[in-house]
Scaffold this motif. Structure first.
Motif, PDB file in Angstrom:
ATOM      1  N   ALA A 149       0.841  -1.190   0.000  1.00  0.00           N
ATOM      2  CA  ALA A 149       0.000   0.000   0.000  1.00  0.00           C
ATOM      3  C   ALA A 149       0.877   1.241   0.000  1.00  0.00           C
ATOM      4  N   PRO A 150       0.353   2.394  -0.453  1.00  0.00           N
ATOM      5  CA  PRO A 150       1.150   3.620  -0.447  1.00  0.00           C
ATOM      6  C   PRO A 150       1.686   3.930   0.933  1.00  0.00           C
ATOM      7  N   ASP A 151       2.917   4.457   0.958  1.00  0.00           N
ATOM      8  CA  ASP A 151       3.560   4.882   2.198  1.00  0.00           C
ATOM      9  C   ASP A 151       3.859   3.731   3.159  1.00  0.00           C
ATOM     10  N   THR A 152       3.842   2.475   2.626  1.00  0.00           N
ATOM     11  CA  THR A 152       4.230   1.348   3.473  1.00  0.00           C
ATOM     12  C   THR A 152       5.552   0.801   2.986  1.00  0.00           C
ATOM     13  N   GLU A 153       6.238   0.098   3.868  1.00  0.00           N
ATOM     14  CA  GLU A 153       7.528  -0.465   3.499  1.00  0.00           C
ATOM     15  C   GLU A 153       7.318  -1.592   2.501  1.00  0.00           C
ATOM     16  N   PRO A 154       8.132  -1.723   1.458  1.00  0.00           N
ATOM     17  CA  PRO A 154       8.005  -2.841   0.536  1.00  0.00           C
ATOM     18  C   PRO A 154       8.437  -4.125   1.228  1.00  0.00           C
ATOM     19  N   ASP A 155       8.048  -5.267   0.639  1.00  0.00           N
ATOM     20  CA  ASP A 155       8.446  -6.534   1.235  1.00  0.00           C
ATOM     21  C   ASP A 155       9.950  -6.722   1.059  1.00  0.00           C
ATOM     22  N   PRO A 156      10.559  -7.650   1.818  1.00  0.00           N
ATOM     23  CA  PRO A 156      12.012  -7.813   1.779  1.00  0.00           C
ATOM     24  C   PRO A 156      12.561  -8.059   0.395  1.00  0.00           C
ATOM     25  N   ASP A 157      11.846  -8.849  -0.434  1.00  0.00           N
ATOM     26  CA  ASP A 157      12.348  -9.126  -1.768  1.00  0.00           C
ATOM     27  C   ASP A 157      12.378  -7.866  -2.618  1.00  0.00           C
ATOM     28  N   SER A 158      11.360  -7.006  -2.470  1.00  0.00           N
ATOM     29  CA  SER A 158      11.344  -5.750  -3.221  1.00  0.00           C
ATOM     30  C   SER A 158      12.506  -4.862  -2.802  1.00  0.00           C
ATOM     31  N   ARG A 159      12.799  -4.838  -1.510  1.00  0.00           N
ATOM     32  CA  ARG A 159      13.948  -4.069  -1.057  1.00  0.00           C
ATOM     33  C   ARG A 159      15.241  -4.645  -1.621  1.00  0.00           C
ATOM     34  N   LEU A 160      15.273  -5.943  -1.752  1.00  0.00           N
ATOM     35  CA  LEU A 160      16.471  -6.603  -2.242  1.00  0.00           C
ATOM     36  C   LEU A 160      16.807  -6.163  -3.659  1.00  0.00           C
ATOM     37  N   ILE A 161      15.819  -6.090  -4.541  1.00  0.00           N
ATOM     38  CA  ILE A 161      16.109  -5.739  -5.924  1.00  0.00           C
ATOM     39  C   ILE A 161      16.076  -4.229  -6.154  1.00  0.00           C
ATOM     40  N   ALA A 162      15.805  -3.464  -5.093  1.00  0.00           N
ATOM     41  CA  ALA A 162      15.793  -2.005  -5.248  1.00  0.00           C
ATOM     42  C   ALA A 162      17.185  -1.485  -5.603  1.00  0.00           C
ATOM     43  N   GLY A 163      18.223  -2.251  -5.300  1.00  0.00           N
ATOM     44  CA  GLY A 163      19.583  -1.796  -5.555  1.00  0.00           C
ATOM     45  C   GLY A 163      20.127  -2.150  -6.917  1.00  0.00           C
ATOM     46  N   ILE A 164      19.314  -2.777  -7.766  1.00  0.00           N
ATOM     47  CA  ILE A 164      19.805  -3.126  -9.096  1.00  0.00           C
ATOM     48  C   ILE A 164      19.261  -2.145 -10.130  1.00  0.00           C
ATOM     49  N   THR A 165      19.964  -2.034 -11.243  1.00  0.00           N
ATOM     50  CA  THR A 165      19.587  -1.082 -12.283  1.00  0.00           C
ATOM     51  C   THR A 165      18.421  -1.615 -13.112  1.00  0.00           C
ATOM     52  N   ASP A 166      17.840  -0.739 -13.938  1.00  0.00           N
ATOM     53  CA  ASP A 166      16.747  -1.160 -14.812  1.00  0.00           C
ATOM     54  C   ASP A 166      17.212  -2.256 -15.773  1.00  0.00           C
ATOM     55  N   ARG A 167      18.414  -2.111 -16.299  1.00  0.00           N
ATOM     56  CA  ARG A 167      18.942  -3.134 -17.207  1.00  0.00           C
ATOM     57  C   ARG A 167      19.128  -4.460 -16.480  1.00  0.00           C
ATOM     58  N   GLU A 168      19.603  -4.387 -15.244  1.00  0.00           N
ATOM     59  CA  GLU A 168      19.790  -5.615 -14.475  1.00  0.00           C
ATOM     60  C   GLU A 168      18.451  -6.273 -14.157  1.00  0.00           C
ATOM     61  N   ARG A 169      17.411  -5.469 -13.989  1.00  0.00           N
ATOM     62  CA  ARG A 169      16.074  -6.037 -13.789  1.00  0.00           C
ATOM     63  C   ARG A 169      15.631  -6.797 -15.042  1.00  0.00           C
ATOM     64  N   GLU A 170      15.925  -6.221 -16.209  1.00  0.00           N
ATOM     65  CA  GLU A 170      15.585  -6.906 -17.464  1.00  0.00           C
ATOM     66  C   GLU A 170      16.322  -8.234 -17.560  1.00  0.00           C
ATOM     67  N   VAL A 171      17.600  -8.200 -17.232  1.00  0.00           N
ATOM     68  CA  VAL A 171      18.411  -9.416 -17.297  1.00  0.00           C
ATOM     69  C   VAL A 171      17.907 -10.450 -16.293  1.00  0.00           C
ATOM     70  N   LEU A 172      17.588 -10.001 -15.080  1.00  0.00           N
ATOM     71  CA  LEU A 172      17.086 -10.913 -14.055  1.00  0.00           C
ATOM     72  C   LEU A 172      15.786 -11.573 -14.501  1.00  0.00           C
ATOM     73  N   ALA A 173      14.905 -10.804 -15.116  1.00  0.00           N
ATOM     74  CA  ALA A 173      13.644 -11.359 -15.602  1.00  0.00           C
ATOM     75  C   ALA A 173      13.885 -12.434 -16.660  1.00  0.00           C
ATOM     76  N   LEU A 174      14.864 -12.218 -17.520  1.00  0.00           N
ATOM     77  CA  LEU A 174      15.162 -13.195 -18.575  1.00  0.00           C
ATOM     78  C   LEU A 174      15.831 -14.438 -18.002  1.00  0.00           C
ATOM     79  N   VAL A 175      16.666 -14.255 -16.988  1.00  0.00           N
ATOM     80  CA  VAL A 175      17.227 -15.422 -16.297  1.00  0.00           C
ATOM     81  C   VAL A 175      16.091 -16.247 -15.698  1.00  0.00           C
ATOM     82  N   GLY A 176      15.098 -15.549 -15.144  1.00  0.00           N
ATOM     83  CA  GLY A 176      13.950 -16.230 -14.562  1.00  0.00           C
ATOM     84  C   GLY A 176      13.144 -17.016 -15.567  1.00  0.00           C
ATOM     85  N   GLN A 177      13.242 -16.635 -16.833  1.00  0.00           N
ATOM     86  CA  GLN A 177      12.547 -17.364 -17.889  1.00  0.00           C
ATOM     87  C   GLN A 177      13.395 -18.512 -18.429  1.00  0.00           C
TER      88      GLN A 177
END
Length: 228
Positions: A149-177
């Protein structure tokens, strides 16, 4: 130097067959055999193997708990779990416990040897089509994440990937596939070396054991759509 392998299975025929086959190779050697999970953990501590080929269904301590304890050891071995295709739930438990991949008991012995080499080299068995199907099934068995919900802390996994770049998110998603570095490079129109660098950075930033671990993170953080 040869890869030191510990074989764990409650079926003597499987142990004998793999032991004979590995004995005929120049780069692999069997350093021990165990018939249950408790004995496997003891031998991991005593023999320090490079790879453990671990059955799942065994009397006493099963392969999932044995995998969890083995991979929690200092300088842990890589673990390959043995399963049948109908036992997907055991595969998911083993991956969460720290296994680097899994083998199907219907595979040829030569294919199992190749799989041991792949894992010993630091890779995970995520590329084959059967692996992609199992990883996709993992997404279907997991609960759909709820957006914070707005103004609430994200779950631990969301915090975990908050430190990666947009490109790294794309790469991570493809690894997941289940895509390989070469396939990721083709999909994102980058060089294979660049794709490999992105994956290496994801290992470091997310403290992931291997590509299977990255794939699980991709699903659990919602980067890969979950099946309904």
């Amino acid at each position: 130097m040869s890869v030191r392998v510990l074989l764990v299975d409650d079926q003597p025929l499987m142990l004998v067959g793999l032991g004979i086959l590995i004995g005929d190779t120049d780069d692999l050697e069997v350093v021990g055999e165990a018939g249950d999970g408790r004995e496997a953990v003891r031998l991991v501590r005593e023999l320090r193997p490079d790879v453990v080929v671990m059955d799942i269904r065994m009397p006493g301590m099963d392969g999932i708990e044995a995998t969890r304890q083995a991979t929690a050891e200092p300088d842990p071995p890589k673990v390959l779990v043995l399963t049948t295709f109908d036992d997907d739930e055991y595969v998911y438990g083993a991956l969460r416990a720290g296994a680097s991949g899994f083998l199907l008991k219907s595979m040829t012995l030569d294919a199992i040897l190749d799989a041991i080499r792949v894992v010993a080299a630091g890779d995970a068995l995520i590329a084959p089509s059967v692996t992609r199907r199992l990883i996709a099934d993992f997404a279907g068995t997991s609960a759909t994440p709820v957006a914070p919900a707005p103004d609430t802390e994200p779950d631990p996994d969301s915090r975990l990937i908050a430190g990666i770049t947009d490109r790294e998110r794309e790469v991570l998603a493809l690894v997941g596939q289940g895509l390989s570095n070469a396939e990721i490079a083709e999909r994102l129109v980058i060089s294979a070396a660049t794709a490999k660098t992105h994956v290496a950075r994801l290992f470091a930033k997310l403290e992931a054991r291997d590509r299977v671990h990255l794939a699980i993170i991709a699903y659990e953080t919602g980067l890969v759509p979950r099946r309904r």
